[in-house]
Design an enzyme around this catalytic site. Structure first.
Site, PDB file in Angstrom:
ATOM      1  N   SER A  20      -5.181  21.075  44.025  1.00  0.00           N
ATOM      2  CA  SER A  20      -6.009  21.369  43.030  1.00  0.00           C
ATOM      3  C   SER A  20      -6.316  22.874  44.418  1.00  0.00           C
ATOM      4  O   SER A  20      -6.659  22.982  45.698  1.00  0.00           O
ATOM      5  CB  SER A  20      -6.912  20.659  42.752  1.00  0.00           C
ATOM      6  N   TYR A  60     -13.368  14.447  42.856  1.00  0.00           N
ATOM      7  CA  TYR A  60     -12.294  15.049  42.742  1.00  0.00           C
ATOM      8  C   TYR A  60     -12.107  15.991  43.861  1.00  0.00           C
ATOM      9  O   TYR A  60     -11.419  15.979  43.969  1.00  0.00           O
ATOM     10  CB  TYR A  60     -12.611  16.296  41.112  1.00  0.00           C
ATOM     11  N   LYS A 106      -9.099  15.558  46.278  1.00  0.00           N
ATOM     12  CA  LYS A 106      -7.531  16.076  46.811  1.00  0.00           C
ATOM     13  C   LYS A 106      -7.877  17.070  48.179  1.00  0.00           C
ATOM     14  O   LYS A 106      -6.450  16.332  48.661  1.00  0.00           O
ATOM     15  CB  LYS A 106      -7.796  17.290  45.811  1.00  0.00           C
TER      16      LYS A 106
END
Length: 220
Positions: free
Chosen positions: A122, A135, A139
């Site tokens: 991402s 999140y 990542k």
């Protein structure tokens, strides 16, 4: 093998690779996953990324694997002060530990054919995104694992793909958290990102694409 292929980007990746690859769709059993598999003549494999201990037995029948696409993931929209330890734990278990466990279990099958591991990362794995604390953390960790795998397994190709925001159900939830109105035209389509992933997979064997960054047109 593609994880998280029941919808969104994963389903688009399956469609992009189906003309050239025999697909195995790995994930929790569901009617949506079965529908994607039926559409592309693929098989399914029950794999729960939240249960790392069960992964080796789930994939023990796989002895050769050309491509592994890590697409499955979870996100809990929350700034640091709003986040909970349980959200962090779940995010890390699925997005990082599950991906690590699956890769380790499949290393012999990947080594057997000089395979390619693709991590759908991402933009949050390069620059932390506001409102996506756990999140973003996962990542960054996933990017580090990909880099380590590339360094330690020179016979494999390892690619991290860092898309900007994609028009998926996960994005709808994030926009709702931000208090905005969801407009899919503002974001990358799953098919566009799937094409980028397929292009990396189809690159000539003497080339090694380490990292791909793709953003919606007009966004930095």
């Amino acid at each position: 093998m593609i994880t998280g292929a029941s919808r969104g980007l994963g389903a688009a990746v399956a469609a992009a690779l189906a003309p050239t690859h025999t697909l195995v769709l790995a994930g929790r059993p569901s009617s949506r996953l079965d529908a994607v598999a039926e559409r592309h003549g693929a098989s399914t494999l029950t794999v729960d990324l939240a249960d790392a201990d069960a992964i080796p037995a789930a994939v023990e029948s796989v002895d050769e694997l050309d491509v592994l696409v890590h697409n499955a993931g979870v996100a809990f929209p929350a700034r640091v002060a709003e986040s909970t330890v349980e959200e962090w734990r779940t995010t890390m278990e699925v997005n990082v530990i599950g991906a690590v466990a699956l890769t380790l279990a499949l290393l012999p099958a990947l080594r057997a054919v000089g395979g390619h591991v693709v991590f759908v990362n991402s933009g949050s794995g390069i620059n932390a995104s506001p409102g996506l604390a756990s999140y973003s953390g996962s990542k960054f960790a996933l990017r580090s694992f990909a880099d380590s795998l590339r360094n330690d397994e020179p016979a494999l190709r390892v690619t991290s793909v860092h898309p900007g925001r994609i028009a998926t159900e996960m994005q709808e939830g994030l926009v709702a958290y931000e208090g905005g109105t969801y407009d899919p035209s503002r974001f990358l389509s799953p098919e566009t990102v799937a094409r980028v992933i397929a292009d990396a997979v189809h690159s000539p064997p003497d080339g090694h694409i380490h990292e791909v960054i793709v953003r919606p047109r007009g966004h930095s």
